[in-house]
Write a protein that holds these residues in place. Structure first.
Motif: not given
Length: 385
Positions: A214-221, A223-226, A367-368, A371-375
């Motif tokens: 789900x969202x964890x997979x999309x976030x990991x993708x 992170x890897x691409x970035x 977060x997207x 979209x950076x992390x909230x903090x």
């Protein structure tokens, strides 16, 4: 008994007894402000302990970790080349061999250029350094205050001579031979790891992403691409900027007839991979050589050339090649350089900034895609009144 079933006083008594029992429970001590502070302190201690353990393991396994990180960064830098060849039907193994040979040839030519430049003009370099040291001592002795006494200088020179002729220096030379052996081993390991990163890097990353959903997979993708794009862009941009700096300063040194122009240009190229500090050190060395060889006026012209090249690089070339989004604040760069130098020496100083840039890039897509992390998000300006 039914008369007391709904008695308000009895209900209050039972509620008070429950509250007193709860307040006497051991875990109730963690419910107040000091308890929460204690929990946070324990969490911070655990995080620091884990980080210290990881850093200690990395320091003990530098023969493996440093080649691994260098191979990862080089693989990210040459990812566009591999993708271009694969899109044109080049087999993966052949594309990997071509890219790997290109990397080894580039690194080999750079190493040969350094060795040739230093060996060819080592005597001049040694003479210039010795003359510069003597000029520095003579200038210090002309100062109006007693900064250094001649006896103290002679004592330092004697201590240095004793160290060079001592057994400790001999053991250091033996350690130098061991360092060369470790370098060769690390280089072979780096080339081997780089081969597999170039050939099977995407498959390796997909294997590591299998536990995520789900969202964890999309976030990991993301992170890897970035991480790949940030490290690759940083290395390619820094290498291009370093080459332009070296060529510009080489032209200036040749026009001003400064000796050791080629070794100084090579040094400028290498030190450009250490932001802020590298350019400063290279400029100081070039100015010192010009000072000893050609005098004050020539040294000032060299300083002007170095400042001009660095300004053109920082204001025009670097933003164009690397983008404003990858530009870290000078304070962050200095902290990263300090930490990297303490943990890994010169190699750590070189790797600290690209790793910091990759971490900041990951935060920017946490977060997207945009979209950076909230903090880490910028706050909206507060309107007055």
């Amino acid at each position: 008994m039914g008369l007391f079933r709904n008695d308000p006083q009895r209900v209050r008594i039972e509620t008070r007894d429950v509250e007193l029992t709860a307040t006497r429970a051991p875990w109730s001590l963690w419910a107040d402000g000091f308890g929460k502070l204690g929990i946070r302190a324990i969490q911070i201690i655990v995080v620091v302990a884990v980080a210290a353990g990881i850093i200690f393991a990395i320091q003990q396994l530098t023969l493996v970790t440093i080649p691994l990180v260098i191979a990862l960064i080089l693989a990210c830098a040459f990812t566009p080349v591999m993708s271009w060849m694969r899109r044109r039907g080049v087999p993966s193994v052949l594309a990997t061999i071509i890219t790997l040979l290109a990397i080894v040839i580039i690194l080999g030519l750079l190493g040969w250029l350094i060795v040739w430049a230093v060996r060819d003009q080592w005597d001049d370099l040694y003479t210039q350094a010795e003359d510069g040291f003597q000029h520095l001592l003579a200038w210090v002795q002309t100062l109006p205050f007693d900064f250094l006494q001649p006896e103290q200088i002679d004592e330092w020179i004697g201590q240095l001579t004793d160290f060079v002729t001592s057994a400790q220096f001999g053991s250091g030379a033996i350690a130098g031979v061991s360092a060369v052996a470790n370098f060769v081993t690390g280089f072979v390991l780096m080339v081997t790891i780089l081969f597999f990163f170039l050939k099977d890097g995407p498959q390796m990353w997909e294997f590591l992403l299998r536990p995520f959903r789900g969202e964890n997979y999309r976030r990991a993708r993301r992170i890897g691409d970035k991480t790949v794009s940030t490290l690759g862009s940083y290395v390619r941009g820094t290498a291009t900027v370093a080459a332009v700096d070296a060529i510009g300063i080489l032209i200036g040194l040749l026009i001003l007839q400064v000796p050791l122009a080629i070794p100084l240009a090579v040094l400028v190229f290498l030190l450009a991979f250490i932001p802020i500090v590298g350019a400063t050190v290279a400029g100081i060395l070039a100015a010192l050589v010009a000072l000893v060889a050609n005098g004050w006026v020539n040294a000032l012209f060299v300083v002007g050339v170095v400042v001009l090249v660095n300004q053109l690089e920082g204001n025009f070339l670097q933003p164009f090649l690397m983008g404003r989004s990858m530009k870290l604040h000078a304070f962050v760069i200095l902290v990263a350089l300090t930490v990297g130098t303490v943990l890994g020496g010169i190699v750590g100083a070189v790797l600290a900034v690209p790793i910091a840039a990759a971490i900041w890039g990951v935060i920017q897509v946490w977060d997207g895609p945009d979209t950076p992390a909230r903090w880490a998000r910028a706050k909206a300006p507060v309107e007055a009144g």
